[in-house]
Write a protein that holds these residues in place. Structure first.
Motif, PDB file in Angstrom:
ATOM      1  N   GLY A 201       0.804  -1.213   0.000  1.00 15.62           N
ATOM      2  CA  GLY A 201       0.000   0.000   0.000  1.00 15.62           C
ATOM      3  C   GLY A 201       0.839   1.266   0.000  1.00 15.62           C
ATOM      4  O   GLY A 201       1.747   1.421  -0.819  1.00 15.62           O
ATOM      5  N   GLU A 202       0.560   2.153   0.922  1.00 13.63           N
ATOM      6  CA  GLU A 202       1.233   3.453   0.966  1.00 13.63           C
ATOM      7  C   GLU A 202       2.687   3.383   1.427  1.00 13.63           C
ATOM      8  O   GLU A 202       3.415   4.366   1.302  1.00 13.63           O
ATOM      9  N   ALA A 203       3.110   2.239   1.947  1.00 14.23           N
ATOM     10  CA  ALA A 203       4.517   2.087   2.327  1.00 14.23           C
ATOM     11  C   ALA A 203       5.408   2.001   1.093  1.00 14.23           C
ATOM     12  O   ALA A 203       6.605   2.274   1.159  1.00 14.23           O
ATOM     13  N   LEU A 204       4.805   1.625  -0.030  1.00 18.30           N
ATOM     14  CA  LEU A 204       5.541   1.515  -1.288  1.00 18.30           C
ATOM     15  C   LEU A 204       5.629   2.895  -1.937  1.00 18.30           C
ATOM     16  O   LEU A 204       4.639   3.610  -2.022  1.00 18.30           O
ATOM     17  N   HIS A 205       6.815   3.273  -2.359  1.00 13.50           N
ATOM     18  CA  HIS A 205       7.030   4.553  -3.036  1.00 13.50           C
ATOM     19  C   HIS A 205       7.710   4.276  -4.374  1.00 13.50           C
ATOM     20  O   HIS A 205       8.898   4.539  -4.544  1.00 13.50           O
ATOM     21  N   PRO A 206       6.938   3.756  -5.340  1.00 20.18           N
ATOM     22  CA  PRO A 206       7.552   3.325  -6.598  1.00 20.18           C
ATOM     23  C   PRO A 206       7.945   4.476  -7.518  1.00 20.18           C
ATOM     24  O   PRO A 206       7.356   5.544  -7.506  1.00 20.18           O
ATOM     25  N   ARG A 207       8.960   4.218  -8.294  1.00 20.86           N
ATOM     26  CA  ARG A 207       9.400   5.104  -9.374  1.00 20.86           C
ATOM     27  C   ARG A 207       9.204   4.329 -10.659  1.00 20.86           C
ATOM     28  O   ARG A 207       9.394   3.114 -10.702  1.00 20.86           O
ATOM     29  N   SER A 208       8.834   5.001 -11.728  1.00 20.74           N
ATOM     30  CA  SER A 208       8.563   4.293 -12.977  1.00 20.74           C
ATOM     31  C   SER A 208       9.826   3.678 -13.565  1.00 20.74           C
ATOM     32  O   SER A 208       9.786   2.607 -14.138  1.00 20.74           O
ATOM     33  N   ARG A 209      10.946   4.376 -13.411  1.00 13.24           N
ATOM     34  CA  ARG A 209      12.214   3.826 -13.899  1.00 13.24           C
ATOM     35  C   ARG A 209      13.383   4.577 -13.276  1.00 13.24           C
ATOM     36  O   ARG A 209      13.225   5.699 -12.812  1.00 13.24           O
ATOM     37  N   VAL A 210      14.539   3.912 -13.313  1.00 12.10           N
ATOM     38  CA  VAL A 210      15.780   4.483 -12.796  1.00 12.10           C
ATOM     39  C   VAL A 210      16.861   4.237 -13.844  1.00 12.10           C
ATOM     40  O   VAL A 210      16.974   3.127 -14.376  1.00 12.10           O
ATOM     41  N   PHE A 211      17.647   5.264 -14.140  1.00  9.23           N
ATOM     42  CA  PHE A 211      18.758   5.137 -15.087  1.00  9.23           C
ATOM     43  C   PHE A 211      20.073   5.207 -14.323  1.00  9.23           C
ATOM     44  O   PHE A 211      20.264   6.099 -13.493  1.00  9.23           O
ATOM     45  N   ILE A 212      20.976   4.274 -14.611  1.00  5.48           N
ATOM     46  CA  ILE A 212      22.315   4.252 -14.021  1.00  5.48           C
ATOM     47  C   ILE A 212      23.331   4.300 -15.161  1.00  5.48           C
ATOM     48  O   ILE A 212      23.359   3.405 -16.017  1.00  5.48           O
ATOM     49  N   ALA A 213      24.125   5.355 -15.176  1.00  7.46           N
ATOM     50  CA  ALA A 213      25.163   5.488 -16.203  1.00  7.46           C
ATOM     51  C   ALA A 213      26.304   4.520 -15.906  1.00  7.46           C
ATOM     52  O   ALA A 213      26.562   4.182 -14.756  1.00  7.46           O
ATOM     53  N   HIS A 214      26.970   4.072 -16.963  1.00  7.64           N
ATOM     54  CA  HIS A 214      28.153   3.234 -16.771  1.00  7.64           C
ATOM     55  C   HIS A 214      29.337   3.853 -17.503  1.00  7.64           C
ATOM     56  O   HIS A 214      29.165   4.583 -18.474  1.00  7.64           O
ATOM     57  N   GLU A 215      30.514   3.540 -16.973  1.00  7.09           N
ATOM     58  CA  GLU A 215      31.726   4.114 -17.539  1.00  7.09           C
ATOM     59  C   GLU A 215      32.384   3.212 -18.571  1.00  7.09           C
ATOM     60  O   GLU A 215      33.024   3.697 -19.490  1.00  7.09           O
ATOM     61  N   THR A 216      32.241   1.904 -18.403  1.00  5.81           N
ATOM     62  CA  THR A 216      32.866   0.963 -19.333  1.00  5.81           C
ATOM     63  C   THR A 216      31.855  -0.076 -19.780  1.00  5.81           C
ATOM     64  O   THR A 216      30.812  -0.267 -19.147  1.00  5.81           O
ATOM     65  N   ARG A 217      32.170  -0.774 -20.859  1.00  5.89           N
ATOM     66  CA  ARG A 217      31.291  -1.837 -21.354  1.00  5.89           C
ATOM     67  C   ARG A 217      31.136  -2.930 -20.307  1.00  5.89           C
ATOM     68  O   ARG A 217      30.055  -3.510 -20.176  1.00  5.89           O
ATOM     69  N   ASP A 218      32.185  -3.222 -19.558  1.00  7.78           N
ATOM     70  CA  ASP A 218      32.095  -4.253 -18.527  1.00  7.78           C
ATOM     71  C   ASP A 218      31.041  -3.901 -17.480  1.00  7.78           C
ATOM     72  O   ASP A 218      30.391  -4.783 -16.938  1.00  7.78           O
ATOM     73  N   ASP A 219      30.876  -2.608 -17.193  1.00  8.75           N
ATOM     74  CA  ASP A 219      29.840  -2.184 -16.250  1.00  8.75           C
ATOM     75  C   ASP A 219      28.458  -2.575 -16.761  1.00  8.75           C
ATOM     76  O   ASP A 219      27.551  -2.824 -15.977  1.00  8.75           O
ATOM     77  N   ASP A 220      28.283  -2.614 -18.069  1.00  3.14           N
ATOM     78  CA  ASP A 220      26.995  -2.894 -18.682  1.00  3.14           C
ATOM     79  C   ASP A 220      26.730  -4.377 -18.855  1.00  3.14           C
ATOM     80  O   ASP A 220      25.604  -4.768 -19.094  1.00  3.14           O
ATOM     81  N   GLU A 221      27.722  -5.208 -18.720  1.00  4.29           N
ATOM     82  CA  GLU A 221      27.576  -6.627 -19.012  1.00  4.29           C
ATOM     83  C   GLU A 221      26.601  -7.329 -18.080  1.00  4.29           C
ATOM     84  O   GLU A 221      25.846  -8.169 -18.499  1.00  4.29           O
ATOM     85  N   GLN A 222      26.632  -7.018 -16.801  1.00  5.91           N
ATOM     86  CA  GLN A 222      25.804  -7.723 -15.828  1.00  5.91           C
ATOM     87  C   GLN A 222      25.374  -6.767 -14.728  1.00  5.91           C
ATOM     88  O   GLN A 222      26.021  -5.768 -14.462  1.00  5.91           O
ATOM     89  N   VAL A 223      24.289  -7.113 -14.080  1.00  7.10           N
ATOM     90  CA  VAL A 223      23.849  -6.343 -12.923  1.00  7.10           C
ATOM     91  C   VAL A 223      24.786  -6.711 -11.783  1.00  7.10           C
ATOM     92  O   VAL A 223      24.896  -7.863 -11.405  1.00  7.10           O
ATOM     93  N   GLN A 224      25.471  -5.723 -11.256  1.00  2.00           N
ATOM     94  CA  GLN A 224      26.449  -5.980 -10.208  1.00  2.00           C
ATOM     95  C   GLN A 224      25.767  -6.092  -8.847  1.00  2.00           C
ATOM     96  O   GLN A 224      24.881  -5.307  -8.510  1.00  2.00           O
ATOM     97  N   ALA A 225      26.205  -7.061  -8.054  1.00  2.00           N
ATOM     98  CA  ALA A 225      25.643  -7.253  -6.721  1.00  2.00           C
ATOM     99  C   ALA A 225      25.796  -6.006  -5.860  1.00  2.00           C
ATOM    100  O   ALA A 225      24.966  -5.737  -5.001  1.00  2.00           O
ATOM    101  N   SER A 226      26.813  -5.221  -6.142  1.00  2.00           N
ATOM    102  CA  SER A 226      27.058  -4.034  -5.320  1.00  2.00           C
ATOM    103  C   SER A 226      25.996  -2.952  -5.482  1.00  2.00           C
ATOM    104  O   SER A 226      25.852  -2.099  -4.613  1.00  2.00           O
ATOM    105  N   ILE A 227      25.217  -2.982  -6.580  1.00  2.00           N
ATOM    106  CA  ILE A 227      24.185  -1.958  -6.762  1.00  2.00           C
ATOM    107  C   ILE A 227      22.773  -2.531  -6.842  1.00  2.00           C
ATOM    108  O   ILE A 227      21.811  -1.778  -6.851  1.00  2.00           O
TER     109      ILE A 227
END
Length: 99
Positions: free
Chosen positions: A35-61
Motif C-alpha cells: 500500500g502506501e509504504a511503497l514509493h515506486p518510481r517508474s524507472r531508474v537510469f544508471i550510467a556506466h563508464e565501461t562496457r564491462d559495467d553494462d555486461e551484468q547487474v552488479q551485486a554491489s548496486i
C-alpha cells in the motif's frame, strides 16, 4: 498470484547506461501488499563508464536499484518472491554478479 513468482525488474541497456523498471504485474503485487509504504518510481537510469559495467547487474548496486524503484529494502519484498533482474527483449533473467 503465486508467492513463488519473482518480483521482476527489467533492465534495458544502451551505450550510456542501463534503465531499470518494475514489471507492471510485479508493481501491482507490491502495491497490493505494501500500500502506501511503497514509493515506486517508474524507472531508474544508471550510467556506466565501461562496457564491462553494462555486461551484468552488479551485486554491489542491485539492492540500491530495488530501493530506488520501490522505496523499500529488498528483504521486505522477499515474502512475495525473490527479486530478479530480467532482459525485456529476451525475457531471460540476468545474473546479479560477475561470472
Amino acid at each position: 498470484m503465486d508467492a513463488a513468482e519473482p518480483i521482476i525488474i527489467y533492465r534495458s541497456s544502451n551505450r550510456d547506461g542501463a534503465t531499470f523498471a518494475l514489471d507492471p504485474g510485479s508493481l501491482a503485487r507490491l502495491r497490493s501488499e505494501f500500500g502506501e509504504a511503497l514509493h515506486p518510481r517508474s524507472r531508474v537510469f544508471i550510467a556506466h563508464e565501461t562496457r564491462d559495467d553494462d555486461e551484468q547487474v552488479q551485486a554491489s548496486i542491485a539492492g540500491q536499484i530495488v530501493m530506488l524503484l520501490t522505496g523499500l529494502p529488498e528483504q521486505r519484498l522477499e515474502k512475495l518472491g525473490k527479486v530478479v533482474f530480467r532482459d525485456p527483449v529476451s525475457d531471460r533473467d540476468l545474473p546479479r554478479t560477475a561470472a
